[in-house]
Each structure stands twice: as C-alpha cells, then as structure tokens.
Scaffold this motif. Structure first.
Motif, PDB file in Angstrom:
ATOM      1  N   ARG A  77     -27.533  34.776  -8.526  1.00 58.76           N
ATOM      2  CA  ARG A  77     -27.533  36.329  -8.308  1.00 58.76           C
ATOM      3  C   ARG A  77     -28.878  35.466  -6.805  1.00 58.76           C
ATOM      4  O   ARG A  77     -29.388  34.544  -6.647  1.00 58.76           O
ATOM      5  CB  ARG A  77     -28.808  36.831  -8.956  1.00 58.76           C
ATOM      6  CG  ARG A  77     -28.650  37.237 -10.205  1.00 58.76           C
ATOM      7  CD  ARG A  77     -29.815  38.076 -10.981  1.00 58.76           C
ATOM      8  NE  ARG A  77     -31.113  37.364 -11.239  1.00 58.76           N
ATOM      9  CZ  ARG A  77     -32.296  37.833 -11.599  1.00 58.76           C
ATOM     10  NH1 ARG A  77     -31.527  38.636 -12.015  1.00 58.76           N
ATOM     11  NH2 ARG A  77     -33.612  37.193 -11.714  1.00 58.76           N
ATOM     12  N   LEU A  88     -20.262  44.122 -13.861  1.00 59.28           N
ATOM     13  CA  LEU A  88     -20.933  42.205 -14.865  1.00 59.28           C
ATOM     14  C   LEU A  88     -19.357  41.407 -15.271  1.00 59.28           C
ATOM     15  O   LEU A  88     -19.622  40.230 -15.096  1.00 59.28           O
ATOM     16  CB  LEU A  88     -22.613  42.416 -15.610  1.00 59.28           C
ATOM     17  CG  LEU A  88     -23.155  42.750 -14.726  1.00 59.28           C
ATOM     18  CD1 LEU A  88     -24.676  43.409 -15.924  1.00 59.28           C
ATOM     19  CD2 LEU A  88     -23.294  41.475 -13.518  1.00 59.28           C
ATOM     20  N   ALA A 101     -22.250  49.089 -14.759  1.00 65.61           N
ATOM     21  CA  ALA A 101     -22.777  48.353 -14.357  1.00 65.61           C
ATOM     22  C   ALA A 101     -21.813  47.398 -15.199  1.00 65.61           C
ATOM     23  O   ALA A 101     -21.695  45.627 -15.073  1.00 65.61           O
ATOM     24  CB  ALA A 101     -24.215  48.024 -14.754  1.00 65.61           C
ATOM     25  N   PHE A 102     -21.899  47.496 -16.699  1.00 62.82           N
ATOM     26  CA  PHE A 102     -20.905  46.582 -17.827  1.00 62.82           C
ATOM     27  C   PHE A 102     -19.736  46.091 -17.167  1.00 62.82           C
ATOM     28  O   PHE A 102     -19.507  44.626 -16.862  1.00 62.82           O
ATOM     29  CB  PHE A 102     -21.247  47.535 -18.770  1.00 62.82           C
ATOM     30  CG  PHE A 102     -20.531  46.685 -19.599  1.00 62.82           C
ATOM     31  CD1 PHE A 102     -20.339  45.852 -20.775  1.00 62.82           C
ATOM     32  CD2 PHE A 102     -18.791  46.731 -20.619  1.00 62.82           C
ATOM     33  CE1 PHE A 102     -20.363  44.835 -21.413  1.00 62.82           C
ATOM     34  CE2 PHE A 102     -18.300  46.565 -21.289  1.00 62.82           C
ATOM     35  CZ  PHE A 102     -18.316  45.062 -21.803  1.00 62.82           C
ATOM     36  N   SER A 158     -31.587  46.503 -14.410  1.00 63.86           N
ATOM     37  CA  SER A 158     -32.433  45.237 -15.004  1.00 63.86           C
ATOM     38  C   SER A 158     -32.204  45.159 -16.585  1.00 63.86           C
ATOM     39  O   SER A 158     -31.684  46.745 -16.870  1.00 63.86           O
ATOM     40  CB  SER A 158     -33.365  44.383 -14.463  1.00 63.86           C
ATOM     41  OG  SER A 158     -34.441  45.631 -14.697  1.00 63.86           O
ATOM     42  N   LEU A 199     -28.113  42.864  -8.610  1.00 65.21           N
ATOM     43  CA  LEU A 199     -26.952  44.429  -9.513  1.00 65.21           C
ATOM     44  C   LEU A 199     -28.037  45.863  -8.558  1.00 65.21           C
ATOM     45  O   LEU A 199     -28.977  45.906  -9.430  1.00 65.21           O
ATOM     46  CB  LEU A 199     -27.294  44.593 -10.495  1.00 65.21           C
ATOM     47  CG  LEU A 199     -26.297  45.205 -10.917  1.00 65.21           C
ATOM     48  CD1 LEU A 199     -24.947  44.737 -10.975  1.00 65.21           C
ATOM     49  CD2 LEU A 199     -26.215  44.380 -12.937  1.00 65.21           C
ATOM     50  N   VAL A 204     -18.096  40.325 -12.776  1.00 63.90           N
ATOM     51  CA  VAL A 204     -18.149  38.568 -11.833  1.00 63.90           C
ATOM     52  C   VAL A 204     -18.252  37.552 -13.080  1.00 63.90           C
ATOM     53  O   VAL A 204     -17.980  36.336 -12.928  1.00 63.90           O
ATOM     54  CB  VAL A 204     -19.937  39.417 -11.717  1.00 63.90           C
ATOM     55  CG1 VAL A 204     -21.102  38.306 -11.210  1.00 63.90           C
ATOM     56  CG2 VAL A 204     -20.295  40.171 -10.648  1.00 63.90           C
ATOM     57  N   TRP A 205     -18.769  38.385 -14.027  1.00 62.66           N
ATOM     58  CA  TRP A 205     -18.773  36.719 -15.240  1.00 62.66           C
ATOM     59  C   TRP A 205     -17.371  36.421 -15.628  1.00 62.66           C
ATOM     60  O   TRP A 205     -17.233  34.973 -15.231  1.00 62.66           O
ATOM     61  CB  TRP A 205     -18.321  37.716 -16.102  1.00 62.66           C
ATOM     62  CG  TRP A 205     -19.141  36.581 -17.324  1.00 62.66           C
ATOM     63  CD1 TRP A 205     -19.513  35.977 -17.935  1.00 62.66           C
ATOM     64  CD2 TRP A 205     -18.262  36.447 -19.262  1.00 62.66           C
ATOM     65  NE1 TRP A 205     -19.585  34.823 -19.320  1.00 62.66           N
ATOM     66  CE2 TRP A 205     -18.345  35.789 -19.914  1.00 62.66           C
ATOM     67  CE3 TRP A 205     -16.950  37.535 -19.505  1.00 62.66           C
ATOM     68  CZ2 TRP A 205     -18.174  35.077 -20.599  1.00 62.66           C
ATOM     69  CZ3 TRP A 205     -16.008  36.880 -20.928  1.00 62.66           C
ATOM     70  CH2 TRP A 205     -17.036  36.272 -21.833  1.00 62.66           C
ATOM     71  N   ALA A 212     -23.404  44.269  -6.694  1.00 62.32           N
ATOM     72  CA  ALA A 212     -23.390  43.342  -6.986  1.00 62.32           C
ATOM     73  C   ALA A 212     -23.340  41.799  -6.101  1.00 62.32           C
ATOM     74  O   ALA A 212     -23.053  41.403  -4.893  1.00 62.32           O
ATOM     75  CB  ALA A 212     -22.784  42.340  -8.457  1.00 62.32           C
ATOM     76  N   SER A 264     -16.853  34.007 -12.665  1.00 65.89           N
ATOM     77  CA  SER A 264     -17.175  32.615 -12.697  1.00 65.89           C
ATOM     78  C   SER A 264     -16.498  31.604 -13.123  1.00 65.89           C
ATOM     79  O   SER A 264     -17.021  30.448 -13.349  1.00 65.89           O
ATOM     80  CB  SER A 264     -18.678  32.294 -14.245  1.00 65.89           C
ATOM     81  OG  SER A 264     -18.096  32.855 -15.318  1.00 65.89           O
TER      82      SER A 264
END
Length: 193
Positions: free
Chosen positions: A120, A106, A102-103, A172, A127, A109-110, A65, A113
C-alpha cells in the motif's frame, strides 16, 4: 462553418449549477451532417458537450487503489454509474455498490500480486471510493492519476480528488467487522500536505 447560440435552452442542469446558469447552448456543424451541441457552464467557465451534461445526471462511483509493485507506483481504477435509486446507509454511503466495487478492485490487485509483492502506498488511504460527475472522467481524473504516478504525492492526489468529487471515502476493514467507509474531508487532506 455556422455557429448558433440559444438562450435559456435547458430545463435542468446537474453540474451543481442552478438552471439559470446553464442558459446558453452552442450548436456547431461537425462536417458530417450532424451538429455538436455544447452548453456554457459559468461556474466552470467553459463549454461542455450537452451529451456529457445529460449523462452527468448519474454520478459515477469509482474505486481507486494506490500501491507500489516492484518499485513502481500503480493506480488501478474500477467504477460504475450510480443509479438514482441506489440504496444508501445512514451516512449516505451507497454501501452495497461501494463494497462490490472495492471487492472487484481488490481481486484485481490480488491477481496482480503474481507479478511481485504489492505494498500500500498511502497506508489507510490506499483504497478510496469517490463519487464524481461524468464530466471529470475524460480530463480531470487522468491528470490526477498521471501526477500521482509520477510524483507519488498522496496528499496532493487526495486534495485533487476532493476538488472534483461530490463525496469521497477511504475504505478499511477490521477483523470481525464490516467494511468501513470513512468520509474524506478537505480540511484533513490539507493538514497532510
């Protein structure tokens, strides 16, 4: 210190080189009653540890990412060894494992936050998934990451990544659509930079 060289010692070489090009083995004592065994790989013009060559039979699938947070670039990574029998879709993407990676990335990353807004850095190319040999993990990948964290040059990062990967995709999703894996190509990456 003694050094022994052997010719024609490998039955199989997985680094994209024919068996005949992995013809020299170097055995060196390490001072601890063991030996370090390396193989010469002409297409890479260097010696690589035999243990690394044997691990290279299983490529590594890496999720990447690219984003900024509080004015600083970040590049978290997540990955797994790619089993030889992994299920691939019609385009050759190991979609199930790629989606899981990927999940998981992410989610990280979440969670991050909470420390500030995340943006991005490279728009649709923020990604990425890359399939690469284990030999690139200890040296090449950290150099690419450090360069991107310093410069933020996303096209140069993608060009460097494409140079060390066997396959690479951007990830995506559109509303009501499954996750899409779009193959990155060297020509498209060169046009950006």
């Amino acid at each position: 210190m003694s050094l022994r060289l052997f010719g024609g010692g490998l039955d199989e070489c997985s680094l994209g080189a024919p068996v005949s090009s992995c013809s020299l083995l170097k055995v060196m004592p390490d001072g601890l009653c063991r030996s370090i065994v390396e193989a010469w790989i002409p297409n890479r013009s260097r010696w690589l540890p035999l243990q690394l060559l044997l691990m290279a039979d299983s490529p590594y699938l890496l999720a990447i990412a690219l984003f900024t947070q509080n004015g600083k670039r970040a590049m978290p990574l997540g990955g797994r060894s790619l089993p030889k029998d992994v299920t691939q879709d019609e385009r050759g993407v190991p979609a199930q494992l790629a989606s899981e990676l990927a999940f998981e990335l992410l989610l990280r990353v979440w969670q991050r936050s909470d420390q500030g807004p995340v943006q991005r850095e490279a728009a649709p190319g923020s990604l990425l998934l890359a399939e690469l040999g284990m030999e690139h993990l200890p040296e090449d990948l950290p150099l690419l990451k450090a360069a991107w964290l310093t410069t933020g040059d996303s096209p140069a990062f993608r060009r460097g990544l494409l140079a060390i990967t066997s396959r690479c995709w951007s990830v995506s999703v559109a509303k009501f659509e499954p996750i899409a894996f779009t193959a990155l190509e060297v020509s498209a990456s060169q046009a950006e930079g």
